[in-house]
Design an enzyme around this catalytic site. Structure first.
Site, mmCIF file in Angstrom:
data_model
loop_
_atom_site.group_PDB
_atom_site.id
_atom_site.type_symbol
_atom_site.label_atom_id
_atom_site.label_comp_id
_atom_site.label_asym_id
_atom_site.label_seq_id
_atom_site.Cartn_x
_atom_site.Cartn_y
_atom_site.Cartn_z
ATOM 1 N N HIS A 182 7.154 57.608 64.350
ATOM 2 C CA HIS A 182 6.946 57.608 62.901
ATOM 3 C C HIS A 182 7.303 58.971 62.329
ATOM 4 O O HIS A 182 6.959 60.009 62.908
ATOM 5 C CB HIS A 182 5.498 57.267 62.547
ATOM 6 C CG HIS A 182 5.092 55.875 62.927
ATOM 7 N ND1 HIS A 182 4.687 55.542 64.204
ATOM 8 C CD2 HIS A 182 5.034 54.734 62.202
ATOM 9 C CE1 HIS A 182 4.385 54.251 64.262
ATOM 10 N NE2 HIS A 182 4.584 53.732 63.056
ATOM 11 N N ASP A 214 9.706 54.933 61.814
ATOM 12 C CA ASP A 214 9.238 54.040 60.752
ATOM 13 C C ASP A 214 8.527 54.798 59.630
ATOM 14 O O ASP A 214 8.004 55.902 59.828
ATOM 15 C CB ASP A 214 8.258 53.007 61.320
ATOM 16 C CG ASP A 214 8.962 51.915 62.094
ATOM 17 O OD1 ASP A 214 10.184 52.037 62.309
ATOM 18 O OD2 ASP A 214 8.287 50.957 62.493
ATOM 19 N N HIS A 234 5.419 47.748 52.524
ATOM 20 C CA HIS A 234 4.838 47.677 53.863
ATOM 21 C C HIS A 234 3.771 46.586 54.009
ATOM 22 O O HIS A 234 2.706 46.805 54.589
ATOM 23 C CB HIS A 234 4.233 49.026 54.239
ATOM 24 C CG HIS A 234 4.122 49.244 55.716
ATOM 25 N ND1 HIS A 234 3.046 48.807 56.453
ATOM 26 C CD2 HIS A 234 4.952 49.854 56.589
ATOM 27 C CE1 HIS A 234 3.201 49.146 57.723
ATOM 28 N NE2 HIS A 234 4.366 49.780 57.831
#
Length: 727
Positions: free
Chosen positions: A257, A105, A160
């Site tokens: 991530h 992500d 986001h």
């Protein structure tokens, strides 16, 4: 010596009276007005684009909790990590046994995404990258590398946000901008999405489920997770690898991530995790494979492709512009700080020198002086001016040159019947013509000039002429102050006069490069005026023009801070704009006229190589760039850290306040008006920026600005004379 002509051949004199008619704006004038508006609009657009597309966000660690979950269907809450709500059906997908999907992500990131890709490529393992639009438009080349490596791409919104807290229109905007970023960066769209701050399907709440249904209606397949590695906590590579391991023999969708901070532990954990899973018989796949489709991405049409490219290009340009603005801000900040330090140091030295008095055996100047007062429609002011001059403790003759007034100025001056006052009437020819006429009629070799809206203290003339004891001194500048400072605009100009003009003059006096003797209070040796060509009408700033001409003629110019004069400042923003516009443009005209001083020798060269650069840097360049401080402060408040921004701006204000307080101390002024300084920096300073910008555009465009006289109020007051203090 050869006398320079005081007016260009063939050029008619500029009238000093007000314009009686208002003609339509010529194309050049409309151009000068339009350009600042266009520049401001461009700058605002750039900052908005850059701010929105680079706004920082927190990672998925800030997950929501405590919201109701009773509206989430059991088939979803207890289902697999891939949710398909398209076409009005509910379906979830579980990874098969011994099957792992590695998802990443918050990217793409120019540092960590390539390192993640290097590990995946090394082991021949696919990954699924949920990218944000912000990062995509900033690093499109990294996204293209992700796709070339055969990896899967999903959307993670543009900026986001927690979609469960956003309106439907805000959600739609996030999706549209993300797809636009993907189209511009890689020519694709995607129907796979992971909502920020989501985790497992069992953690879905009612509001998130409502958004999930809406996303499904738009054709999106939603990705959740089975294994949360919490790599954002940086618990260590081994702990991350252990958290990614599914409970055998089950498969799992693993959350990692590749952006949002230091991901070195994530990269190291991958290098541990992949061989470990392979050794236990696990295979790696993509979410498209779990759903049973070839891919979630598809190429875009040419129209959307170009829209996306324009969007990415706009973000790239805005990033470049903002980076350049950051460099300029550093330059401006350094110049402002250097100027403040220089002013404080030199002002202190100047005050000490002035307190000690002149060195050597110079005799006091006691001979009579001629005072020239040019006047045009000054009926409201002339009485106070002449009465103050008549009260001088130095012998003077007063010559009032009435420049074709219509309001009875000359008659009023004569009716006062003051001793040693002569009124000269002439047809309207402009202020330079009136001054030259007054000098030619003067009986004495020293001439004091002042505006008809200015009042002197009794000691002003006597103090002003003392430097003429030195035969090399050709002119002397006095200390002009605002005489109508009771209103806010007057207080702002009072602060500007004390901390700006007069503090600057102390510096210029020490450096022997005074650029301007103020029209409100100045003294001249008649011989020096003749050497300099008398007062010229070539520019709109005749006081700056004659000062520079005196330097080039080889004369010294001094500043006497205790030769006080109180002048009438504009009482409205419109009048202030007109006055400063004329000042700024006239100063540029004078600097250009005397540009050859840069290569001349002697006193002219000293002024040209020191005074002109100081004038250009501190009166033109720095003020033009100084708005960056305020513009980027607003940018920081909206898109950055508000606390840091406020502290930085307050620091700049504190430096300004320090200079102002010391300047007021040196001039013997009360510090009470400085309460208006913060508001001056917010409002008044912006007006001065715009005035200077318009003057620069006028100069570039070659338009000759007509003289515009300001209205008078006649409310200048002669306050108790302050003492000029030392340090």
């Amino acid at each position: 010596m050869r006398r320079r002509p005081h007016r260009s051949p063939g050029r008619p004199p500029r009238p000093s009276g007000p314009r009686r008619t208002r003609a339509p704006l010529p194309p050049r004038h409309r151009f000068r007005i339009a350009v600042p508006v266009v520049l401001l609009a461009f700058l605002v657009s750039v900052l908005l684009i850059q701010g929105y597309t680079t706004r920082g966000f927190t990672g998925d660690q800030e997950a929501r909790a405590g919201r109701p979950t009773d509206g989430v269907p059991r088939v979803i809450a207890g289902g697999g990590p891939v949710v398909d709500t398209t076409r009005d059906h509910l379906r979830t997908y579980h990874p098969p046994a011994k099957t792992v999907v590695l998802t990443f992500d918050d990217g793409p990131d120019p540092v960590w995404t390539p390192r993640v890709l290097a590990v995946l490529d090394h082991y021949g393992t696919p990954g699924t990258f949920f990218v944000t639009g912000q990062q995509t438009v900033r690093h499109p080349d990294v996204l293209r590398r992700v796709i070339r490596s055969g990896n899967e791409v999903g959307a993670h919104t543009f900026s986001h946000p927690d979609l469960a807290t956003r309106s439907a229109s805000s959600v739609d905007r996030e999706l549209a901008l993300t797809q636009l970023a993907l189209a511009g960066a890689a020519g694709i769209n995607t129907s796979l999405i992971r909502m920020p701050y989501s985790s497992t399907t069992s953690a879905l709440d009612n509001r998130a489920w409502t958004v999930s249904r809406r996303l499904g209606e738009k054709g999106y397949v939603l990705a959740f997770i089975d294994q949360d590695t919490s790599d954002w906590r940086r618990p260590g590579a081994r702990a991350i690898a252990d958290a990614a391991m599914p409970e055998a023999p089950a498969g799992g969708v693993v959350l990692l991530h590749d952006a949002g901070g230091d991901r070195s532990q994530t990269v190291e954990a991958l290098d541990r995790l992949i061989p470990r899973l392979k050794a236990q018989g696990y295979r790696f796949t993509t979410l498209a494979d779990l759903v049973g489709t070839d891919r979630f991405t598809s190429p875009v049409g040419s129209g959307e492709l170009w829209q996306g490219r324009i969007f990415v290009a706009a973000v790239t340009v805005s990033g470049t512009v903002v980076s350049a603005l950051g460099v300029l801000l550093l330059v401006v900040g350094s110049l402002v700080l250097a100027r403040c330090v220089l002013l404080l140091v030199l002002a202190r030295h100047h005050a000490r020198r002035h307190r000690r008095g002149p060195t050597g055996a110079l005799r006091a100047v006691t001979r009579p002086v001629s005072v020239v007062v040019p006047a045009y429609d000054e009926e409201l002011c002339i009485r106070k001016t002449l009465v103050s001059l008549a009260a001088s403790d130095h012998p003077v003759e007063i010559i009032v040159v009435d420049d074709g007034s219509h309001d009875g100025t000359a008659d009023l001056a004569e009716s006062l019947a003051l001793e040693n006052v002569t009124v000269v009437r002439q047809p309207n020819g402009g202020k330079p013509s009136a001054l030259d006429n007054g000098v030619l009629r003067a009986s004495h070799d020293l001439v004091v000039m002042l505006d008809a809206d200015t009042v002197f203290a009794p000691s002003t003339v006597g103090r002003l002429v003392q430097p003429f004891a030195d035969p090399g001194v050709g002119a002397v500048a006095g200390n002009a102050k605002v005489g109508n400072r009771r209103r806010l605009l007057g207080r702002w100009q009072h602060i500007e006069y004390v901390m700006g003009f007069n503090l600057d003059r102390r510096m210029y006096d020490l450096l022997h490069c005074m650029p301007t003797i103020p029209g409100a209070v100045g003294a001249f040796r008649v011989e020096a005026l003749r050497d300099a060509g008398m007062v010229s009408a070539d520019t709109l700033a005749e006081d700056t023009d004659i000062t520079m001409a005196l330097h080039r003629a080889g004369w010294e110019i001094r500043y006497v801070p205790d030769a006080l004069a109180w002048t009438e400042a504009p009482v409205s923003l419109r009048q202030l704009w007109r006055q400063r516009y004329r000042w700024s443009y006239g100063t540029m005209q004078a600097a250009w006229k005397h540009r050859h001083a840069l290569v001349e020798r002697g006193p002219a060269g000293r002024f040209g190589r020191l005074g002109l650069p100081l004038l250009a840097v501190f009166q033109i360049l720095t003020p033009l760039l100084a708005p960056l401080i305020d513009i980027l402060a607003l940018y920081g408040l909206v898109f950055g850290n508000p606390l840091t921004t406020v502290l930085a701006w307050s620091g700049v204000l504190a430096v300004q306040a320090l200079c102002a307080a010391y300047a007021f101390h040196l001039d013997g002024e009360s510090l009470r008006p400085l309460w208006a300084l913060p508001l001056q920096q917010i409002v008044y300073r912006q007006v001065m920026y715009l005035v200077l910008l318009q003057a620069c555009l006028t100069a570039i465009n070659g338009y000759r600005l007509p003289w515009q006289r300001l209205g008078r109020s006649g409310d200048v007051m002669l306050p108790p004379q302050p003492s000029t203090r030392g340090p």
